[in-house]
Design a protein around this motif. Sequence first.
Motif, PDB file in Angstrom:
ATOM      1  N   THR A  50      34.200  36.139  76.673  1.00  0.00           N
ATOM      2  CA  THR A  50      35.359  35.352  76.254  1.00  0.00           C
ATOM      3  C   THR A  50      35.053  34.616  74.951  1.00  0.00           C
ATOM      4  OG1 THR A  50      36.079  35.072  78.543  1.00  0.00           O
ATOM      5  CG2 THR A  50      36.977  33.526  76.922  1.00  0.00           C
ATOM      6  N   GLU A  51      33.887  33.980  74.888  1.00  0.00           N
ATOM      7  CA  GLU A  51      33.500  33.292  73.652  1.00  0.00           C
ATOM      8  C   GLU A  51      33.486  34.254  72.469  1.00  0.00           C
ATOM      9  OE1 GLU A  51      30.668  29.463  74.549  1.00  0.00           O
ATOM     10  OE2 GLU A  51      29.689  31.375  74.150  1.00  0.00           O
ATOM     11  N   GLU A  52      32.870  35.399  72.687  1.00  0.00           N
ATOM     12  CA  GLU A  52      32.741  36.367  71.603  1.00  0.00           C
ATOM     13  C   GLU A  52      34.096  36.915  71.158  1.00  0.00           C
ATOM     14  OE1 GLU A  52      29.782  39.259  72.721  1.00  0.00           O
ATOM     15  OE2 GLU A  52      28.289  37.694  73.035  1.00  0.00           O
ATOM     16  N   SER A  53      34.980  37.186  72.101  1.00  0.00           N
ATOM     17  CA  SER A  53      36.260  37.781  71.721  1.00  0.00           C
ATOM     18  C   SER A  53      37.242  36.765  71.154  1.00  0.00           C
ATOM     19  CB  SER A  53      36.885  38.514  72.912  1.00  0.00           C
ATOM     20  OG  SER A  53      37.276  37.607  73.914  1.00  0.00           O
ATOM     21  N   VAL A  54      37.154  35.514  71.589  1.00  0.00           N
ATOM     22  CA  VAL A  54      38.111  34.511  71.121  1.00  0.00           C
ATOM     23  C   VAL A  54      37.552  33.722  69.936  1.00  0.00           C
ATOM     24  CG1 VAL A  54      39.406  32.429  71.734  1.00  0.00           C
ATOM     25  CG2 VAL A  54      39.216  34.304  73.371  1.00  0.00           C
ATOM     26  N   PHE A  55      36.434  33.033  70.147  1.00  0.00           N
ATOM     27  CA  PHE A  55      35.901  32.165  69.113  1.00  0.00           C
ATOM     28  C   PHE A  55      35.266  32.930  67.957  1.00  0.00           C
ATOM     29  CE2 PHE A  55      35.752  28.728  72.411  1.00  0.00           C
ATOM     30  CZ  PHE A  55      36.640  27.891  71.769  1.00  0.00           C
ATOM     31  N   TYR A  56      34.386  33.838  68.282  1.00  0.00           N
ATOM     32  CA  TYR A  56      33.637  34.498  67.213  1.00  0.00           C
ATOM     33  C   TYR A  56      34.536  35.350  66.338  1.00  0.00           C
ATOM     34  CZ  TYR A  56      29.688  33.147  70.205  1.00  0.00           C
ATOM     35  OH  TYR A  56      28.797  32.453  70.972  1.00  0.00           O
ATOM     36  N   THR A  57      35.506  35.994  66.927  1.00  0.00           N
ATOM     37  CA  THR A  57      36.442  36.802  66.150  1.00  0.00           C
ATOM     38  C   THR A  57      37.197  35.920  65.155  1.00  0.00           C
ATOM     39  OG1 THR A  57      36.689  38.362  67.968  1.00  0.00           O
ATOM     40  CG2 THR A  57      38.408  38.369  66.301  1.00  0.00           C
ATOM     41  N   THR A  58      37.630  34.770  65.602  1.00  0.00           N
ATOM     42  CA  THR A  58      38.349  33.843  64.738  1.00  0.00           C
ATOM     43  C   THR A  58      37.430  33.258  63.663  1.00  0.00           C
ATOM     44  OG1 THR A  58      39.850  33.279  66.536  1.00  0.00           O
ATOM     45  CG2 THR A  58      39.734  31.726  64.694  1.00  0.00           C
ATOM     46  N   LEU A  59      36.216  32.903  64.051  1.00  0.00           N
ATOM     47  CA  LEU A  59      35.291  32.274  63.108  1.00  0.00           C
ATOM     48  C   LEU A  59      34.758  33.229  62.043  1.00  0.00           C
ATOM     49  CD1 LEU A  59      33.254  30.008  65.553  1.00  0.00           C
ATOM     50  CD2 LEU A  59      34.923  29.281  63.830  1.00  0.00           C
ATOM     51  N   ARG A  60      34.846  34.527  62.285  1.00  0.00           N
ATOM     52  CA  ARG A  60      34.335  35.516  61.321  1.00  0.00           C
ATOM     53  C   ARG A  60      35.015  35.399  59.956  1.00  0.00           C
ATOM     54  NH1 ARG A  60      29.988  37.835  62.514  1.00  0.00           N
ATOM     55  NH2 ARG A  60      29.675  38.666  64.572  1.00  0.00           N
ATOM     56  N   GLN A  61      36.192  34.801  59.913  1.00  0.00           N
ATOM     57  CA  GLN A  61      36.891  34.667  58.637  1.00  0.00           C
ATOM     58  C   GLN A  61      36.212  33.650  57.713  1.00  0.00           C
ATOM     59  OE1 GLN A  61      40.886  32.905  58.954  1.00  0.00           O
ATOM     60  NE2 GLN A  61      40.296  32.139  60.968  1.00  0.00           N
ATOM     61  N   TYR A  62      35.292  32.851  58.250  1.00  0.00           N
ATOM     62  CA  TYR A  62      34.588  31.840  57.466  1.00  0.00           C
ATOM     63  C   TYR A  62      33.142  32.290  57.240  1.00  0.00           C
ATOM     64  CZ  TYR A  62      38.583  29.166  59.100  1.00  0.00           C
ATOM     65  OH  TYR A  62      39.852  28.758  59.383  1.00  0.00           O
ATOM     66  N   ASP A  63      32.795  32.496  55.973  1.00  0.00           N
ATOM     67  CA  ASP A  63      31.456  32.975  55.639  1.00  0.00           C
ATOM     68  C   ASP A  63      30.359  32.066  56.180  1.00  0.00           C
ATOM     69  OD1 ASP A  63      32.504  35.147  54.286  1.00  0.00           O
ATOM     70  OD2 ASP A  63      32.467  34.133  52.337  1.00  0.00           O
ATOM     71  N   GLU A  64      30.597  30.763  56.147  1.00  0.00           N
ATOM     72  CA  GLU A  64      29.574  29.818  56.596  1.00  0.00           C
ATOM     73  C   GLU A  64      29.319  29.894  58.103  1.00  0.00           C
ATOM     74  OE1 GLU A  64      33.526  27.746  56.049  1.00  0.00           O
ATOM     75  OE2 GLU A  64      32.228  28.843  54.680  1.00  0.00           O
ATOM     76  N   ALA A  65      30.174  30.555  58.846  1.00  0.00           N
ATOM     77  CA  ALA A  65      30.000  30.683  60.301  1.00  0.00           C
ATOM     78  C   ALA A  65      29.172  31.908  60.689  1.00  0.00           C
ATOM     79  CB  ALA A  65      31.356  30.741  60.986  1.00  0.00           C
TER      80      ALA A  65
END
Length: 84
Positions: free
Chosen positions: A47-62
């Motif tokens: 769930t973390e990977e599919s929801v949070f990480y997918t969204t955060l990938r748009q930010y290079d610093e993440a």
Amino acid sequence: MDIYQLLTQDHEEAKHLMVQVEGATDAAERTALFSQLRQAISLHAKTEESVFYTTLRQYDEADELIGEAKEEHSEVEDLLEDLD
């Protein structure tokens, strides 16, 4: 309930299951509780990977943080496999 609340609840459930596994004196009960724990942790990580990480990938610093978090998830899965 939002996703953050759900993931926080998952953390509490995992802690509770760990205490139960540790305190179980019957092997069958311990095995069943461990199975529940393993499933809960696996679902939580996905769930973390599919929801949070997918969204955060748009930010290079993440990127670095996401890589570290995914590595931690992998380590947890390895530890659970060893314990099983």
